[in-house]
Design a protein around this motif. Structure first.
Motif, PDB file in Angstrom:
ATOM      1  N   VAL A  19       0.766  -1.141  -0.098  1.00  8.86           N
ATOM      2  CA  VAL A  19      -0.035  -0.183   0.023  1.00  8.86           C
ATOM      3  C   VAL A  19       0.790   1.166   0.073  1.00  8.86           C
ATOM      4  O   VAL A  19       0.576   2.166  -0.632  1.00  8.86           O
ATOM      5  CB  VAL A  19      -0.978   0.089   1.092  1.00  8.86           C
ATOM      6  CG1 VAL A  19      -1.511   1.526   1.317  1.00  8.86           C
ATOM      7  CG2 VAL A  19      -1.909  -1.279   1.054  1.00  8.86           C
ATOM      8  N   SER A  20       1.934   1.337   0.903  1.00  9.21           N
ATOM      9  CA  SER A  20       3.100   2.609   0.860  1.00  9.21           C
ATOM     10  C   SER A  20       3.395   2.747  -0.387  1.00  9.21           C
ATOM     11  O   SER A  20       3.661   3.605  -1.092  1.00  9.21           O
ATOM     12  CB  SER A  20       3.767   2.252   1.791  1.00  9.21           C
ATOM     13  OG  SER A  20       4.568   1.239   1.825  1.00  9.21           O
ATOM     14  N   LYS A  21       4.105   1.473  -1.132  1.00  9.10           N
ATOM     15  CA  LYS A  21       4.545   1.780  -2.474  1.00  9.10           C
ATOM     16  C   LYS A  21       3.849   2.129  -3.513  1.00  9.10           C
ATOM     17  O   LYS A  21       4.312   2.953  -4.292  1.00  9.10           O
ATOM     18  CB  LYS A  21       5.279   0.346  -2.707  1.00  9.10           C
ATOM     19  CG  LYS A  21       6.414  -0.026  -1.917  1.00  9.10           C
ATOM     20  CD  LYS A  21       6.895  -1.491  -2.246  1.00  9.10           C
ATOM     21  CE  LYS A  21       8.165  -1.890  -1.496  1.00  9.10           C
ATOM     22  NZ  LYS A  21       8.615  -3.368  -1.540  1.00  9.10           N
ATOM     23  N   VAL A  22       2.518   1.516  -3.529  1.00  6.85           N
ATOM     24  CA  VAL A  22       1.660   2.017  -4.607  1.00  6.85           C
ATOM     25  C   VAL A  22       1.096   3.660  -4.425  1.00  6.85           C
ATOM     26  O   VAL A  22       0.897   4.269  -5.423  1.00  6.85           O
ATOM     27  CB  VAL A  22       0.410   1.139  -4.745  1.00  6.85           C
ATOM     28  CG1 VAL A  22      -0.667   1.717  -5.629  1.00  6.85           C
ATOM     29  CG2 VAL A  22       0.628  -0.394  -4.944  1.00  6.85           C
ATOM     30  N   TYR A  23       0.983   3.872  -3.123  1.00  9.06           N
ATOM     31  CA  TYR A  23       0.704   5.353  -2.904  1.00  9.06           C
ATOM     32  C   TYR A  23       1.880   6.062  -3.433  1.00  9.06           C
ATOM     33  O   TYR A  23       1.578   7.188  -4.088  1.00  9.06           O
ATOM     34  CB  TYR A  23       0.525   5.502  -1.238  1.00  9.06           C
ATOM     35  CG  TYR A  23       0.073   6.798  -1.143  1.00  9.06           C
ATOM     36  CD1 TYR A  23      -1.197   7.349  -1.295  1.00  9.06           C
ATOM     37  CD2 TYR A  23       1.126   7.857  -0.663  1.00  9.06           C
ATOM     38  CE1 TYR A  23      -1.463   8.696  -1.072  1.00  9.06           C
ATOM     39  CE2 TYR A  23       0.847   9.033  -0.412  1.00  9.06           C
ATOM     40  CZ  TYR A  23      -0.360   9.795  -0.590  1.00  9.06           C
ATOM     41  OH  TYR A  23      -0.697  10.896  -0.310  1.00  9.06           O
ATOM     42  N   ILE A  24       3.001   5.970  -3.251  1.00  2.24           N
ATOM     43  CA  ILE A  24       4.068   6.655  -3.507  1.00  2.24           C
ATOM     44  C   ILE A  24       4.257   6.671  -5.070  1.00  2.24           C
ATOM     45  O   ILE A  24       4.402   7.585  -5.619  1.00  2.24           O
ATOM     46  CB  ILE A  24       5.494   6.208  -2.795  1.00  2.24           C
ATOM     47  CG1 ILE A  24       5.326   6.514  -1.380  1.00  2.24           C
ATOM     48  CG2 ILE A  24       6.727   6.828  -3.311  1.00  2.24           C
ATOM     49  CD1 ILE A  24       5.415   7.981  -0.829  1.00  2.24           C
ATOM     50  N   LYS A  25       4.329   5.419  -5.599  1.00  2.00           N
ATOM     51  CA  LYS A  25       4.425   5.548  -7.127  1.00  2.00           C
ATOM     52  C   LYS A  25       3.335   6.361  -7.709  1.00  2.00           C
ATOM     53  O   LYS A  25       3.577   6.714  -8.883  1.00  2.00           O
ATOM     54  CB  LYS A  25       4.333   3.812  -7.395  1.00  2.00           C
ATOM     55  CG  LYS A  25       4.432   3.571  -8.868  1.00  2.00           C
ATOM     56  CD  LYS A  25       6.077   3.918  -9.125  1.00  2.00           C
ATOM     57  CE  LYS A  25       6.332   3.265 -10.733  1.00  2.00           C
ATOM     58  NZ  LYS A  25       7.734   3.933 -11.071  1.00  2.00           N
ATOM     59  N   THR A  26       2.132   6.191  -7.199  1.00  3.43           N
ATOM     60  CA  THR A  26       1.172   7.018  -7.974  1.00  3.43           C
ATOM     61  C   THR A  26       0.758   8.415  -7.418  1.00  3.43           C
ATOM     62  O   THR A  26      -0.227   8.848  -7.957  1.00  3.43           O
ATOM     63  CB  THR A  26      -0.257   6.256  -7.700  1.00  3.43           C
ATOM     64  OG1 THR A  26      -0.536   5.921  -6.280  1.00  3.43           O
ATOM     65  CG2 THR A  26      -0.202   4.847  -8.447  1.00  3.43           C
ATOM     66  N   HIS A  27       1.649   8.933  -6.657  1.00  2.93           N
ATOM     67  CA  HIS A  27       1.447  10.195  -5.923  1.00  2.93           C
ATOM     68  C   HIS A  27       2.573  11.146  -6.127  1.00  2.93           C
ATOM     69  O   HIS A  27       2.676  12.479  -5.895  1.00  2.93           O
ATOM     70  CB  HIS A  27       0.983  10.193  -4.524  1.00  2.93           C
ATOM     71  CG  HIS A  27      -0.597   9.697  -4.456  1.00  2.93           C
ATOM     72  ND1 HIS A  27      -0.888   8.438  -4.553  1.00  2.93           N
ATOM     73  CD2 HIS A  27      -1.666  10.613  -4.249  1.00  2.93           C
ATOM     74  CE1 HIS A  27      -2.070   8.789  -4.391  1.00  2.93           C
ATOM     75  NE2 HIS A  27      -2.616   9.767  -4.133  1.00  2.93           N
ATOM     76  N   TYR A  28       3.825  10.504  -6.403  1.00  4.83           N
ATOM     77  CA  TYR A  28       5.238  11.133  -6.319  1.00  4.83           C
ATOM     78  C   TYR A  28       5.858  10.755  -7.873  1.00  4.83           C
ATOM     79  O   TYR A  28       5.501   9.706  -8.215  1.00  4.83           O
ATOM     80  CB  TYR A  28       5.892  10.658  -5.172  1.00  4.83           C
ATOM     81  CG  TYR A  28       5.698  11.080  -3.756  1.00  4.83           C
ATOM     82  CD1 TYR A  28       6.694  12.095  -3.221  1.00  4.83           C
ATOM     83  CD2 TYR A  28       4.374  10.906  -3.086  1.00  4.83           C
ATOM     84  CE1 TYR A  28       6.178  12.612  -1.920  1.00  4.83           C
ATOM     85  CE2 TYR A  28       4.102  11.296  -1.924  1.00  4.83           C
ATOM     86  CZ  TYR A  28       5.046  12.066  -1.299  1.00  4.83           C
ATOM     87  OH  TYR A  28       4.819  12.667   0.018  1.00  4.83           O
ATOM     88  N   SER A  29       6.634  11.885  -8.170  1.00  9.99           N
ATOM     89  CA  SER A  29       7.430  11.565  -9.264  1.00  9.99           C
ATOM     90  C   SER A  29       8.908  11.389  -8.841  1.00  9.99           C
ATOM     91  O   SER A  29       9.048  11.757  -7.396  1.00  9.99           O
ATOM     92  CB  SER A  29       7.393  12.755 -10.030  1.00  9.99           C
ATOM     93  OG  SER A  29       8.000  13.956  -9.279  1.00  9.99           O
TER      94      SER A  29
END
Length: 221
Positions: A19-29
């Motif tokens: 969940v933390s990785k998907v969030y970062i991947k889809t919210h941060y460049s």
């Protein structure tokens, strides 16, 4: 610890990690950061290799980057298979809880990073100068087994120049703590730390308990 509890523990670690990785991947460049406090940042980086970003092609110059990535991913899959067998074995043999928890942490962490390496290349497009999309129409940034591990936890607790009197490194710029890591890395490090610092408790032989038939026999005698 029962197998059900072990699998629940593994599932929770994997859930938090992914969940933390998907969030970062889809919210941060890539390279974007958020300062939570002065000594803790969310910093999005991607790791294409081993610890500290080292790749096999850095060590063996005759191996191409693509081949090195595939070899590393396959090695991780083989390694986590052995760790999974080890976990099954220690639970079945009812080893100490300290050992079982340590192996659970290592197994869950290794599996979490393998998911990135195997699937993220086909699930997301790249994050260079943009926020990645999940299942983009144009396809992912790499093929199966060629994904990069998402890291985001950064603790730059102290940064400055080391005193001149320190041998070899005196006067050099230094940052503690430099590496960027993820929840899976924390699980692996915690499991290894438990095995190192609680070695005797982890590998001690527990006293055998009598089965019901043996207990009945012992009472009669």
């Amino acid at each position: 610890m029962s197998p059900k509890r072990a699998w629940l523990f593994i599932f929770l670690i994997l859930l938090i990690d992914q969940v933390s990785k998907v969030y970062i991947k889809t919210h941060y460049s890539l390279g974007e950061r958020t300062e939570v406090v002065s000594w803790f940042q969310i910093l999005f980086v991607e790791n294409d290799g081993m610890a500290w970003g080292t790749t096999l092609s850095d060590i063996f110059s005759f191996i191409s980057d693509k081949s090195a990535k595939l070899i590393l991913t396959l090695f991780r899959i083989i390694a986590v298979s052995f760790i999974g067998y080890w976990l099954f074995s220690v639970i079945k043999k009812k080893k100490s809880k300290v050992l079982i928890v340590a192996v659970i942490l290592i197994f869950a962490g290794a599996l979490g990073n393998i998911l990135d390496s195997v699937f993220y290349g086909i699930l997301f497009n790249d994050s260079y100068g943009q926020v990645a999309a999940f299942l983009p129409e144009e396809g992912g940034y790499a093929g199966l087994f060629y994904g990069k591990v998402v890291d985001m936890l950064h603790f730059p607790i102290w940064e400055g120049f080391l005193p001149e009197w320190i041998p070899f490194f005196g006067g050099q710029h230094f940052r503690f703590f430099e590496p960027v890591f993820n929840i899976a890395d924390m699980a692996i490090s915690s499991g290894i730390g438990i095995l190192i610092f609680f070695n005797q408790r982890a590998f001690r032989e527990l006293p055998k308990t009598d089965t019901p038939s043996e207990a009945s026999h012992n009472n009669l005698t």
